[in-house]
Design a protein around this motif. Structure first.
Motif, PDB file in Angstrom:
ATOM      1  N   ILE A 158       0.843  -1.199   0.179  1.00 54.68           N
ATOM      2  CA  ILE A 158       0.044  -0.091   0.000  1.00 54.68           C
ATOM      3  C   ILE A 158       0.958   1.352  -0.115  1.00 54.68           C
ATOM      4  N   PHE A 159       0.203   1.898  -0.443  1.00 49.83           N
ATOM      5  CA  PHE A 159       1.137   3.083  -0.256  1.00 49.83           C
ATOM      6  C   PHE A 159       1.645   3.999   0.875  1.00 49.83           C
ATOM      7  N   HIS A 160       2.195   4.824   1.329  1.00 44.46           N
ATOM      8  CA  HIS A 160       2.655   4.577   2.168  1.00 44.46           C
ATOM      9  C   HIS A 160       2.342   6.978   3.118  1.00 44.46           C
ATOM     10  N   PRO A 161       2.220   6.319   3.487  1.00 44.45           N
ATOM     11  CA  PRO A 161       1.000   8.474   4.327  1.00 44.45           C
ATOM     12  C   PRO A 161       2.031   9.227   4.210  1.00 44.45           C
ATOM     13  N   SER A 162       3.089   8.752   4.220  1.00 46.10           N
ATOM     14  CA  SER A 162       3.460  10.421   3.677  1.00 46.10           C
ATOM     15  C   SER A 162       3.232  10.704   2.867  1.00 46.10           C
ATOM     16  N   TYR A 163       3.555   9.613   1.101  1.00 49.67           N
ATOM     17  CA  TYR A 163       3.391   9.621  -0.147  1.00 49.67           C
ATOM     18  C   TYR A 163       1.958  10.631   0.242  1.00 49.67           C
ATOM     19  N   LEU A 164       0.737  10.483   0.565  1.00 49.75           N
ATOM     20  CA  LEU A 164      -0.090  10.282   0.897  1.00 49.75           C
ATOM     21  C   LEU A 164      -0.382  12.322   1.043  1.00 49.75           C
ATOM     22  N   LEU A 165       0.400  12.327   2.329  1.00 46.76           N
ATOM     23  CA  LEU A 165       0.577  13.740   2.500  1.00 46.76           C
ATOM     24  C   LEU A 165       1.189  14.807   1.213  1.00 46.76           C
ATOM     25  N   ARG A 166       1.667  14.418   0.428  1.00 48.90           N
ATOM     26  CA  ARG A 166       2.880  14.933  -0.391  1.00 48.90           C
ATOM     27  C   ARG A 166       1.583  14.856  -1.648  1.00 48.90           C
ATOM     28  N   ASN A 167       0.290  14.564  -1.757  1.00 47.27           N
ATOM     29  CA  ASN A 167      -0.480  13.901  -2.813  1.00 47.27           C
ATOM     30  C   ASN A 167      -1.719  14.729  -2.471  1.00 47.27           C
ATOM     31  N   GLN A 168      -2.378  15.548  -2.743  1.00 53.02           N
ATOM     32  CA  GLN A 168      -3.363  16.437  -1.437  1.00 53.02           C
ATOM     33  C   GLN A 168      -5.122  15.807  -2.209  1.00 53.02           C
ATOM     34  N   SER A 169      -4.811  15.214  -3.481  1.00 59.27           N
ATOM     35  CA  SER A 169      -5.885  15.397  -4.560  1.00 59.27           C
ATOM     36  C   SER A 169      -6.179  14.094  -4.309  1.00 59.27           C
ATOM     37  N   HIS A 170      -8.608  14.579  -4.287  1.00 52.16           N
ATOM     38  CA  HIS A 170      -8.808  12.835  -3.981  1.00 52.16           C
ATOM     39  C   HIS A 170      -9.581  12.412  -5.300  1.00 52.16           C
ATOM     40  N   ALA A 171      -9.363  13.226  -6.152  1.00 51.51           N
ATOM     41  CA  ALA A 171      -9.364  13.101  -7.655  1.00 51.51           C
ATOM     42  C   ALA A 171     -10.124  11.671  -8.154  1.00 51.51           C
ATOM     43  N   PRO A 172     -10.880  10.922  -8.919  1.00 54.56           N
ATOM     44  CA  PRO A 172     -10.503   9.289  -9.209  1.00 54.56           C
ATOM     45  C   PRO A 172      -9.017   8.816  -9.816  1.00 54.56           C
TER      46      PRO A 172
ATOM     47  N   LYS B 290      -4.292   8.925  -3.012  1.00 52.44           N
ATOM     48  CA  LYS B 290      -5.779   8.830  -2.211  1.00 52.44           C
ATOM     49  C   LYS B 290      -6.486   8.578  -2.982  1.00 52.44           C
ATOM     50  N   TRP B 291      -6.797   8.477  -3.388  1.00 49.70           N
ATOM     51  CA  TRP B 291      -8.441   7.722  -3.731  1.00 49.70           C
ATOM     52  C   TRP B 291      -7.833   6.422  -3.730  1.00 49.70           C
ATOM     53  N   LEU B 292      -6.569   5.811  -4.686  1.00 45.97           N
ATOM     54  CA  LEU B 292      -6.330   4.916  -4.708  1.00 45.97           C
ATOM     55  C   LEU B 292      -6.345   3.877  -2.921  1.00 45.97           C
ATOM     56  N   MET B 293      -5.713   4.971  -2.219  1.00 43.33           N
ATOM     57  CA  MET B 293      -6.218   4.069  -0.725  1.00 43.33           C
ATOM     58  C   MET B 293      -7.433   3.465  -0.327  1.00 43.33           C
ATOM     59  N   TRP B 294      -7.902   4.786  -0.257  1.00 47.33           N
ATOM     60  CA  TRP B 294      -9.275   4.413   0.140  1.00 47.33           C
ATOM     61  C   TRP B 294     -10.143   3.024  -1.201  1.00 47.33           C
ATOM     62  N   GLN B 295      -9.918   2.975  -1.725  1.00 47.68           N
ATOM     63  CA  GLN B 295      -9.468   1.497  -2.870  1.00 47.68           C
ATOM     64  C   GLN B 295      -9.080   0.090  -1.656  1.00 47.68           C
TER      65      GLN B 295
END
Ligand code: URA
Length: 191
Positions: free
Chosen positions: A156-170, A174-179
């Protein structure tokens, strides 16, 4: 049975098997539920983790807790959290091969004693410790692989990477992490 880990945690607390033993404040062995069936393996302690002796307590950790909570998973009940290496690399640099080698017996003991049914490899350092890939994590995240002791293992993605990529777009990280977290919850429910 899980008390078998206690002497290993104590050994880790004073470990000097690699250079990081000289610069750490506290070694960071684990947090969360030993009986929880899910193990999440991150990279290495950062500044906050080094000070508190607990994994994922800084900003990335807070985001991780939010992601887990979105599907009702908690450290208290479901997830055991640890890292590929147990001491903070200076300036949060990527751990070296020697550091990973020196620390590997601690991680192997955690896996062999707890025998988690689901292992989440959180970020590239954790992924590289368990599988050979020809690229980034994007290509393999969200897929199940065979892990130790018959575990289902997912990068899975590291949350630090998600913090640097704020978009929730499909299609965004972040959207992929939600899946992925919903698939993890489904797998947990079907254990
Ligand atoms: N990042 C990690 O990979 N692990 C931690 O414990 C904290 C931040």
């Amino acid at each position: 049975m899980f008390e078998e880990l206690e002497p290993i945690r104590l050994e880790c607390a004073t470990c000097q098997k690699c250079v990081l033993g000289r610069t750490r404040t506290k070694s960071v062995f684990s947090d969360g539920a030993a009986q929880g069936k899910i193990m999440l393996i991150g990279e290495a302690p950062g500044e906050n983790e080094d000070l508190q002796g607990k994994p994922f307590v800084g900003r990335a950790g807070q985001l991780l807790d939010k992601i887990l909570a979105s599907v009702g998973l908690t450290r208290a009940e479901h997830i055991y959290i640890c890292n590929t290496i147990k001491c903070r690399p200076p300036d949060n640099r990527v751990p070296t091969w020697e550091e990973k080698q020196a620390c590997r017996p601690y991680l192997d003991a955690q896996i062999d004693i707890l025998k988690p049914r689901i292992i989440l490899l959180c970020g590239k350092t954790a992924v590289d410790s368990f599988m050979t890939t020809d690229g980034g994590i994007s290509k393999i995240r969200g897929q199940w692989f065979d892990g130790p002791h018959g575990a289902k293992m997912m990068p899975i993605f590291h949350p630090s990477y998600l913090l640097r990529n704020q978009s929730h777009a499909p299609g965004s990280p972040k959207w992929l992490m939600w899946q992925d977290i919903r698939e993890i919850r489904r797998a947990y429910d079907s254990l």
